[in-house]
Each structure stands twice: as structure tokens, then as C-alpha cells.
Design an enzyme around this catalytic site. Structure first.
Site, mmCIF file in Angstrom:
data_model
loop_
_atom_site.group_PDB
_atom_site.id
_atom_site.type_symbol
_atom_site.label_atom_id
_atom_site.label_comp_id
_atom_site.label_asym_id
_atom_site.label_seq_id
_atom_site.Cartn_x
_atom_site.Cartn_y
_atom_site.Cartn_z
ATOM 1 N N PHE A 1 -3.595 3.042 15.371
ATOM 2 C CA PHE A 1 -3.895 4.047 14.355
ATOM 3 C C PHE A 1 -5.077 3.552 13.532
ATOM 4 O O PHE A 1 -5.326 2.344 13.462
ATOM 5 C CB PHE A 1 -2.686 4.275 13.430
ATOM 6 C CG PHE A 1 -1.827 5.430 13.866
ATOM 7 C CD1 PHE A 1 -1.059 5.348 15.011
ATOM 8 C CD2 PHE A 1 -1.804 6.609 13.127
ATOM 9 C CE1 PHE A 1 -0.287 6.413 15.432
ATOM 10 C CE2 PHE A 1 -1.029 7.687 13.529
ATOM 11 C CZ PHE A 1 -0.272 7.592 14.686
ATOM 12 N N LYS B 1 -10.237 -3.083 18.705
ATOM 13 C CA LYS B 1 -8.838 -3.484 18.923
ATOM 14 C C LYS B 1 -8.521 -3.633 20.408
ATOM 15 O O LYS B 1 -7.468 -4.146 20.764
ATOM 16 C CB LYS B 1 -7.898 -2.441 18.318
ATOM 17 C CG LYS B 1 -8.125 -2.166 16.841
ATOM 18 C CD LYS B 1 -7.210 -2.977 15.964
ATOM 19 C CE LYS B 1 -7.562 -2.760 14.498
ATOM 20 N NZ LYS B 1 -6.689 -3.511 13.599
ATOM 21 N N PRO C 1 -2.827 -11.839 10.395
ATOM 22 C CA PRO C 1 -3.174 -11.679 11.811
ATOM 23 C C PRO C 1 -3.226 -10.197 12.163
ATOM 24 O O PRO C 1 -2.511 -9.389 11.564
ATOM 25 C CB PRO C 1 -2.018 -12.361 12.547
ATOM 26 C CG PRO C 1 -0.886 -12.369 11.566
ATOM 27 C CD PRO C 1 -1.508 -12.444 10.197
ATOM 28 N N ASP C 2 -4.050 -9.821 13.108
ATOM 29 C CA ASP C 2 -4.108 -8.442 13.573
ATOM 30 C C ASP C 2 -3.042 -8.276 14.668
ATOM 31 O O ASP C 2 -3.222 -8.742 15.798
ATOM 32 C CB ASP C 2 -5.510 -8.115 14.105
ATOM 33 C CG ASP C 2 -5.671 -6.622 14.332
ATOM 34 O OD1 ASP C 2 -4.730 -5.993 14.863
ATOM 35 O OD2 ASP C 2 -6.731 -6.074 13.974
ATOM 36 N N ILE C 3 -1.947 -7.633 14.298
ATOM 37 C CA ILE C 3 -0.797 -7.539 15.203
ATOM 38 C C ILE C 3 -1.173 -6.743 16.457
ATOM 39 O O ILE C 3 -0.906 -7.159 17.587
ATOM 40 C CB ILE C 3 0.397 -6.868 14.475
ATOM 41 C CG1 ILE C 3 0.755 -7.679 13.222
ATOM 42 C CG2 ILE C 3 1.596 -6.742 15.409
ATOM 43 C CD1 ILE C 3 1.738 -6.976 12.290
ATOM 44 N N ASN D 1 0.846 -1.197 0.000
ATOM 45 C CA ASN D 1 0.000 0.000 0.000
ATOM 46 C C ASN D 1 0.876 1.240 0.000
ATOM 47 O O ASN D 1 2.103 1.145 -0.015
ATOM 48 C CB ASN D 1 -0.966 -0.019 1.192
ATOM 49 C CG ASN D 1 -0.219 -0.064 2.510
ATOM 50 O OD1 ASN D 1 0.537 0.835 2.835
ATOM 51 N ND2 ASN D 1 -0.422 -1.137 3.268
ATOM 52 N N LYS E 1 8.819 -16.812 -10.758
ATOM 53 C CA LYS E 1 7.956 -15.792 -11.343
ATOM 54 C C LYS E 1 6.818 -16.450 -12.133
ATOM 55 O O LYS E 1 7.061 -17.369 -12.930
ATOM 56 C CB LYS E 1 8.794 -14.902 -12.282
ATOM 57 C CG LYS E 1 8.007 -13.747 -12.844
ATOM 58 C CD LYS E 1 8.841 -12.920 -13.800
ATOM 59 C CE LYS E 1 7.957 -11.882 -14.472
ATOM 60 N NZ LYS E 1 8.592 -11.250 -15.607
HETATM 61 N N1 CTP Z 1 -3.109 -3.374 12.403
HETATM 62 C C1 CTP Z 1 -2.305 -4.428 12.793
HETATM 63 N N2 CTP Z 1 -2.371 -5.613 12.112
HETATM 64 C C2 CTP Z 1 -3.184 -5.753 11.065
HETATM 65 C C3 CTP Z 1 -4.009 -4.673 10.654
HETATM 66 C C4 CTP Z 1 -3.930 -3.483 11.346
HETATM 67 O O1 CTP Z 1 -1.557 -4.307 13.768
HETATM 68 N N3 CTP Z 1 -3.212 -6.897 10.417
HETATM 69 C C5 CTP Z 1 -3.054 -2.133 13.193
HETATM 70 C C6 CTP Z 1 -2.526 -0.917 12.448
HETATM 71 O O2 CTP Z 1 -1.124 -0.786 12.642
HETATM 72 C C7 CTP Z 1 -3.303 0.208 13.096
HETATM 73 C C8 CTP Z 1 -4.617 -0.438 13.436
HETATM 74 O O3 CTP Z 1 -4.372 -1.814 13.513
HETATM 75 O O4 CTP Z 1 -2.722 0.610 14.315
HETATM 76 C C9 CTP Z 1 -5.730 -0.167 12.468
HETATM 77 O O5 CTP Z 1 -5.341 -0.422 11.163
HETATM 78 P P1 CTP Z 1 -6.344 -0.178 9.951
HETATM 79 O O6 CTP Z 1 -5.709 -0.692 8.698
HETATM 80 O O7 CTP Z 1 -6.858 1.228 9.971
HETATM 81 O O8 CTP Z 1 -7.572 -1.059 10.386
HETATM 82 P P2 CTP Z 1 -7.973 -2.518 10.077
HETATM 83 O O9 CTP Z 1 -7.951 -3.285 11.345
HETATM 84 O O10 CTP Z 1 -7.196 -3.072 8.942
HETATM 85 O O11 CTP Z 1 -9.512 -2.307 9.674
HETATM 86 P P3 CTP Z 1 -10.164 -1.852 8.272
HETATM 87 O O12 CTP Z 1 -9.148 -2.106 7.192
HETATM 88 O O13 CTP Z 1 -11.350 -2.694 8.174
HETATM 89 O O14 CTP Z 1 -10.504 -0.416 8.437
#
Ligand code: CTP
Length: 404
Positions: free
Chosen positions: A332, A350, A310-312, A213, A292
Site C-alpha cells: 500500500f 519495494k 525495518p521495511d517489513i 499515526n 515515565k
Molecule cells: N511498510 C512496511 N514497513 C515499513 C514501512 C512501510 O512494511 N517500515 C509497508 C506499508 O505497510 C505499505 C508500504 O510499505 O504497504 C508503503 O508504506 P508507506 O508508509 O506509504 O511508505 P514508506 O515506505 O514509509 O515511504 P514514505 O513514508 O517515504 O512515503
């Protein structure tokens, strides 16, 4: 930024080839809003002229303690009392030896000895050949001057003017400037260990392609710098970005979300604050090809299947240390619309005490930003400004909440 507005710096030069870098440092100090009084030793005048330093600082340079231009004929007293800091750059081996002994046989060392040590910090930027740096006498003198209250800004490693390679180069002017700016920031996070994630992640499709991104990492890097300026120990886990590491920050480079998660999990047990500023990719290809992926001529496109990363942040926020309050978590939210509502919902989801919302398209890659801070008491906006300024305000907000 006008980081040194209202500050008066005495910039001392002792003899060394690194004097040429002091001209750039002088410009940098002035650009940052400081006024600069240059004092040079006779030896420094062999390397760069007082004319150059006068032109850059806009003030007459003083070399001798017998310079009669000061009304009371006491430049060592006047200069050291007017200063917010004395910076000696370069500080030669000989000059450091003089300081260690408390000698006062020329203006610069006399002024350092005469400075009010409780109110005027003395910062030294050593510069010398690697053998001189490593010599026990120099190391002994450095230990002594630090014990006596001087702050040694460290040295760089690399090619030296003498043709040798090693420790002892003077830090670059922009590094010195960052160090000087840092000295004037309030030490709001002293004793804390701040873990920051920054940048995008890159999820490989094959060895040459991937999903990522537009995050530049600038906000996370600014937070790491601001936390370090505030006296914290800082670990910065970053995805692929083209940014220099803030001074004094321990950097861990990662590529994918899984690597970022592993690096965060390794560092989190030592941290007391976690700021998740990274734009972690939500999904990764279910499989990553070893080779590739080639077009097969049929016109068919490859079918990509994704799995969720995973959501870190949520993982760390659910840990025992975070729930007991030993680790303060800040998330954030990058949104495109309805910032307040999304930020409030994301804070709950979160499980973090503080969530910082921003509008993705208005921040990605830019040097400035607007932040909306959401916690259990409500929300406050930090108006648009440079990311470093916002990061310093965020650090102050975090420190305030830690003190509650
Ligand atoms: N984050 C994380 N791990 C992920 C996704 C997000 O740690 N896999 C953390 C980001 O660093 C940030 C927060 O979660 O602090 C929110 O990230 P954001 O991309 O805005 O939210 P998402 O949880 O991805 O939700 P969405 O894309 O549905 O808005």
C-alpha cells in the site's frame, strides 16, 4: 451495505431461548437487502411469537405443514425451491438429531429434507446448553448432518441462559449475518493463505507515551474479511486498533514495528499472498525509557533521537518465496499528493508486483476510500466506496493476477 440484495432466505427457528436473537437476525437480513420467509417449529413458538417474526419479516410465518394458505398446500416444496439459502437459527439439539435421521414430522425438518441440496445451502446455527453440545450424540449428529451437506456455523462460548458457562451459545446476530453474507461471495481465493498487516504501529517513548499515526486499521480489516469470504485462510497481524476481529480470521496483536515484523516473519513462510496494509511508523525512538520521563522544572524539552524501522514489506518481497512467485506481495502507499507517480515509484522500490495507492488524509479513520492499483501493466482506479466493497474488488484483482 446491500450485501444480500436479491437473495431470498428461509429463516427457520427451532425451539430454544436463542429464538430472541433470531428477531434481530431477521432484521439484519432485511437491512442487508434480503427477503425473508420465516418458518417456525411448535417449540420455537414457545419462545417467541410468529407475530413478532411476521412483523419483522413482512410475511406471514408458517408453522405447520398443514397450513392451507399455499395454493398447492405444499409449503415444504414451495419454500425450499424459492430460497437462495435455508438458515436454521437456532438449531436445537433435537432439531439437529431430526435432520441427522432425515425425519419429516413437522414443516421445518420436512422442508430441510425436501430442499434441492445441490442448489440451496442449508446453514445451521446451533444453540444449546454446554452439556447438550458436548454430548457424543449431538457431536455424532453434527458430523452426520455435515456429511449430508449442511453447513454448521459454529457456536459461541460464554454465559448461557441456564446459568452455566461454556460452548453452545448461538452466535450473535451480526456474526450470523457476516457468515451468511460470506456464503454468497465467490470463492476466488480458495486454497490460498493470505497474510495481512493492518493498523498503525506504536513506538514507545516511555511507558505512557509514544509515536503513532492516524491509521484506523479499517482497510486492512476489510481486506482480511474479504479474503476470508473468498475462501482463503487468513492471518491478520494488527497494530493497536479498536476493531472486532472478522469471523474466521486468525488475529495476531502487536504494538511496535519490530513486533509486527517478527509476527509477519513467523507467518510469511506459510502464506501464499501478503497484503501490507499497515501504516508502519517509519521511525522509532532510539531508546525507550523504562520510567515515565518527568519535567525537571528547567523548561528544557527532552531530546528525542530516532532510528529507522525495518521495511517489513520490502523484506518479505525480497525473500526467496516471494521472488520465486510462491508468495504474491501487495503493498500500500499512503500519499498526500501525486498519487500515481509516488505509487509507481514505491512499487519499484519495494519490489512488489502490485501496489495500492491511496490518499492518506482521505482514508485514515474513514469508512470509505478510493484505491489506485498499480502493476507492471499500468494502473486502474477503484472509485470511492465503502472499504469492504473495495476490499472485495481488490481480492478479485489479486485472484485474477494469481491465475495468470
Ligand atoms: N511498510 C512496511 N514497513 C515499513 C514501512 C512501510 O512494511 N517500515 C509497508 C506499508 O505497510 C505499505 C508500504 O510499505 O504497504 C508503503 O508504506 P508507506 O508508509 O506509504 O511508505 P514508506 O515506505 O514509509 O515511504 P514514505 O513514508 O517515504 O512515503
Amino acid at each position: 451495505m446491500n450485501d444480500l440484495a436479491g437473495k431470498h432466505i428461509v429463516l427457520g427457528l427451532s425451539g430454544g431461548i436463542a429464538c430472541y436473537k433470531s428477531a434481530e437476525l431477521c432484521r439484519g437480513l432485511i437491512r442487508a437487502g434480503a427477503t425473508v420467509q420465516v418458518v417456525m417449529t411448535e417449540a420455537a413458538c414457545q419462545f417467541i411469537t410468529p407475530v413478532t417474526m411476521q412483523a419483522l419479516s413482512g410475511r406471514p410465518v408458517v408453522v405447520s405443514q398443514w397450513d392451507a394458505r399455499e395454493g398447492n398446500n405444499m409449503p415444504h416444496i414451495n419454500f425450499s425451491r424459492e430460497a437462495d439459502a435455508i438458515v436454521v437459527a437456532p438449531a436445537s439439539a433435537d432439531f439437529i438429531a431430526k435432520l441427522a435421521q432425515g425425519r419429516a414430522d413437522e414443516l421445518l425438518s420436512l422442508m430441510c429434507l425436501a430442499r434441492p441440496s445441490g442448489t440451496v445451502p442449508l446453514l445451521l446455527a446451533p444453540a444449546m446448553n454446554r452439556e447438550m453440545w458436548a454430548h457424543p450424540a449431538t457431536q455424532r449428529n453434527l458430523a452426520q448432518v455435515q456429511a449430508d451437506g449442511a453447513q454448521v456455523l459454529g457456536v459461541g462460548v460464554g454465559d448461557q441462559a441456564c446459568g452455566e458457562t461454556g460452548d453452545g451459545r448461538m452466535l450473535e446476530p451480526d456474526e450470523l449475518l457476516d457468515e451468511i453474507v460470506a456464503r454468497f461471495q465467490p470463492k476466488l481465493l480458495r486454497g490460498e493463505h493470505v497474510l495481512v498487516t493492518a493498523g498503525p504501529t506504536f513506538e514507545a517513548i516511555d511507558p505512557v507515551r509514544g509515536l503513532t499515526n492516524l491509521s484506523s486499521g479499517k482497510m486492512g480489516f476489510a481486506i482480511a474479511r474479504a479474503a476470508r469470504e473468498a475462501g482463503a485462510q487468513v492471518t491478520l497481524v494488527t497494530g493497536p486498533v479498536a476493531l472486532p476481529t472478522p469471523r474466521g480470521v486468525q488475529r495476531v496483536d502487536v504494538r511496535s514495528a519490530l513486533q509486527m515484523q517478527a509476527a509477519v516473519q513467523a507467518a510469511a513462510p506459510q502464506a501464499s499472498v501478503f497484503v501490507a496494509a499497515a501504516a508502519v511508523a517509519d521511525w522509532r525512538p532510539a531508546t525507550s525509557a523504562d520510567q515515565k520521563i518527568k519535567k525537571d522544572g528547567s523548561g528544557d524539552v527532552p531530546a528525542l533521537h530516532f532510528v529507522e524501522n525495518p521495511d517489513i514489506l520490502a523484506g518479505v518481497a525480497a525473500s526467496e518465496r516471494a521472488r520465486s512467485g510462491a508468495l504474491y506481495c501487495v503493498g500500500f502507499a499512503a500519499e498526500s499528493h501525486d498519487l500515481l507517480a509516488h505509487a509507481q515509484a514505491k512499487r519499484q522500490r519495494k519490489g512488489v508486483p502490485l501496489l495500492v495507492g491511496n490518499i492518506g488524509p482521505e482514508t485514515f479513520g474513514r469508512d470509505d476510500n478510493t484505491l489506485l492499483l498499480v502493476d507492471e501493466r499500468g494502473s486502474i482506479e477503484l472509485p470511492r466506496g465503502p472499504k469492504l466493497g473495495l476490499a472485495r474488488q481488490l481480492v478479485a484483482e489479486i485472484a485474477r493476477r494469481l491465475a495468470r
